[in-house]
Design a protein around this motif. Structure first.
Motif, short mmCIF file in Angstrom:
data_model
loop_
_atom_site.label_atom_id
_atom_site.label_comp_id
_atom_site.label_asym_id
_atom_site.label_seq_id
_atom_site.Cartn_x
_atom_site.Cartn_y
_atom_site.Cartn_z
N LYS A 160 0.82 -1.21 0.00
CA LYS A 160 0.00 0.00 0.00
C LYS A 160 0.85 1.26 0.00
O LYS A 160 0.54 2.23 -0.70
CB LYS A 160 -0.94 0.00 1.21
CG LYS A 160 -2.02 -1.06 1.18
CD LYS A 160 -2.93 -0.93 2.38
CE LYS A 160 -4.08 -1.93 2.34
NZ LYS A 160 -3.59 -3.32 2.42
N TRP B 210 0.62 8.58 7.23
CA TRP B 210 -0.28 7.61 6.60
C TRP B 210 0.01 6.22 7.16
O TRP B 210 1.15 5.77 7.18
CB TRP B 210 -0.09 7.58 5.08
CG TRP B 210 -0.53 8.83 4.39
CD1 TRP B 210 0.22 9.93 4.09
CD2 TRP B 210 -1.85 9.11 3.92
NE1 TRP B 210 -0.53 10.89 3.47
CE2 TRP B 210 -1.82 10.41 3.34
CE3 TRP B 210 -3.05 8.42 3.91
CZ2 TRP B 210 -2.94 11.00 2.77
CZ3 TRP B 210 -4.17 9.00 3.35
CH2 TRP B 210 -4.11 10.27 2.78
N SER B 211 -1.03 5.56 7.60
CA SER B 211 -0.93 4.16 8.03
C SER B 211 -1.53 3.28 6.93
O SER B 211 -2.15 3.77 5.97
CB SER B 211 -1.69 3.95 9.34
OG SER B 211 -3.08 4.19 9.14
N ASP B 212 -1.36 1.97 7.06
CA ASP B 212 -1.97 1.06 6.09
C ASP B 212 -3.49 1.23 6.04
O ASP B 212 -4.10 1.17 4.97
CB ASP B 212 -1.62 -0.39 6.43
CG ASP B 212 -0.23 -0.78 5.95
OD1 ASP B 212 0.42 0.05 5.26
OD2 ASP B 212 0.22 -1.90 6.25
N VAL B 213 -4.08 1.46 7.20
CA VAL B 213 -5.54 1.63 7.27
C VAL B 213 -5.97 2.89 6.53
O VAL B 213 -6.93 2.90 5.76
CB VAL B 213 -6.01 1.65 8.73
CG1 VAL B 213 -7.50 1.97 8.80
CG2 VAL B 213 -5.72 0.31 9.40
N SER B 214 -5.26 4.00 6.78
CA SER B 214 -5.65 5.26 6.14
C SER B 214 -5.37 5.22 4.63
O SER B 214 -6.12 5.79 3.84
CB SER B 214 -4.92 6.44 6.78
OG SER B 214 -3.50 6.27 6.69
N HIS C 76 -5.54 2.51 2.79
CA HIS C 76 -6.63 1.68 2.25
C HIS C 76 -7.91 2.50 2.12
O HIS C 76 -8.65 2.38 1.12
CB HIS C 76 -6.87 0.48 3.15
CG HIS C 76 -8.00 -0.39 2.71
ND1 HIS C 76 -7.92 -1.23 1.61
CD2 HIS C 76 -9.27 -0.52 3.18
CE1 HIS C 76 -9.07 -1.85 1.45
NE2 HIS C 76 -9.91 -1.44 2.39
N GLY C 77 -8.19 3.35 3.11
CA GLY C 77 -9.38 4.19 3.03
C GLY C 77 -9.32 5.17 1.88
O GLY C 77 -10.31 5.37 1.16
#
Length: 387
Positions: free
Chosen positions: A307, A343-347, A349-350
């Protein structure tokens, strides 16, 4: 009489339907039948051998050519109705557009391989801003045209014809001159080309002959430039079509999808923003090329496995989207992406899901059809989700 909630047909037809299913196919006398504009009711009346007239508006025949009279067939006589072992049936839903969305979430690319179309469904129950029945014209065939046929022999033929014509089609797209380069073709015309119908054929003066002759006139300059002077071998007979080379097949499909995506993004940005900035838009891709991509690019840019590797491309596209005053509402997450540093993996992905959904919705609003999205071609030459 009591009405059936499922099909709105009198339940008095049920005994008749049971008899027909038991091989009684006689037509009863002294029956009036019905007039209907509902194809479902017409199908049920035909199944129970009762007279039925299906009413259609005259405008439905404007773009249709009736070639011959045929006898309808019952789908249950040709389709395997029981779910395959180990595979759950498609979930039932009462909305036609939802059922179609479920059925078309993936399309086959050969033996058990699938590509990602769109995880975010588009509401096609409403008319897009560009209007209904907008002619769908393309400079190159869509990948689904090759991948979707469920008949293995037919799919093998389409891929073989495309592999033979690929160089000429790429030349026409990138290097041709004049009208033959920029002439847009309909889905049916591309289907004819993929079927090898590129030489004048059919009865003299017929519509089929006129269509094949016009395709030959459009494509022959590109064929000649690529050394394809003899077209008498088209279409190639099925017994002369070689078996599918799955690695090569997947490579061709990835390349076709990537070219479609890159050109579509440039056209969408120009239409949505009203600006001419193709060179800037190319910075969103793994490389700025529109043609001649290396297969190593299938794991870069939007198709990168990680990502965090895809984030720069997503931010680049989100930046251009801020200039799109399209009818669908732009999520605030796209506007807020600029300047964000953490940025994290979750953000990520969002953001990726939001950008994908806004991209496909915008494309549908302005062009009235589904957009082609990036795919990833793994080192094993299998497809996986690009986003």
């Amino acid at each position: 009489m009591r009405r059936c909630e499922q099909c709105s047909v009198n339940t008095s037809l049920t005994p008749r339907l049971d008899l027909v299913n038991a091989a009684d196919t006689t037509h009863p006398d002294n029956c009036v039948g019905c007039f209907t504009n509902d194809p479902c009711i017409a199908q049920i009346f035909w199944k129970v051998c009762l007279p039925c007239w299906l009413i259609r508006p005259l405008k439905a025949f404007a773009d249709e050519g009736i070639l011959k009279m045929v006898v309808p067939f019952a789908a249950t006589d040709f389709l395997e109705m029981n779910p395959a072992a180990g595979f759950a049936p498609v979930p039932a839903t009462d909305r036609l557009d939802n059922r179609l969305s479920l059925l078309h979430r993936e399309y086959a690319v050969g033996e058990g391989v699938s590509v990602w179309c769109s995880k975010n469904g588009i509401d096609r129950s409403r008319t897009p801003s560009c209007g209904a029945n907008l002619p769908q014209l393309y400079v190159i065939p869509e990948p689904a045209l090759l991948a979707s046929p469920d008949n293995q022999a037919r799919r093998r033929m389409l891929y073989h014809h495309y592999s033979l014509l690929r160089d000429a089609l790429m030349f026409r797209l990138g290097y041709g001159d004049g009208d033959e380069r920029h002439a847009l073709l309909t889905t049916q015309q591309w289907r004819d080309i993929m079927q090898g119908k590129i030489t004048k054929q059919g009865k003299a003066g017929s519509r089929a002959q006129a269509c094949s002759a016009s395709l030959e006139d459009l494509l022959r300059p590109a064929f000649s430039a690529c050394g394809i002077d003899d077209l008498t071998g088209f279409p190639v007979s099925l017994d002369a079509v070689p078996p599918l080379d799955m690695n090569r097949t997947k490579e061709l499909l990835w390349e076709l999808a990537e070219i479609n995506f890159r050109y579509e993004f440039l056209v969408l940005d120009a239409r949505a923003s009203g600006l001419s900035r193709p060179d800037e838009c190319r910075k969103c891709f793994a490389t700025p090329r529109l043609l001649g991509m290396d297969f190593n690019e299938s794991q870069k840019g939007f198709a990168a496995p990680e990502k965090v590797e895809r984030l720069p491309n997503l931010l680049c596209m989100a930046g251009f989207m801020c200039d799109w005053p399209v009818p669908c509402e732009r999520p605030k997450q796209i506007d807020n992406a600029k300047g964000r540093t953490q940025w994290s993996d979750v953000s990520i992905h969002g953001l990726e899901s939001t950008v994908t959904k806004y991209y496909t919705e915008s494309f549908y609003e302005l062009f009235g059809c589904a957009a082609v999205v990036p795919m990833r071609l793994d080192s094993s030459r299998t497809f996986s989700s690009a986003v």
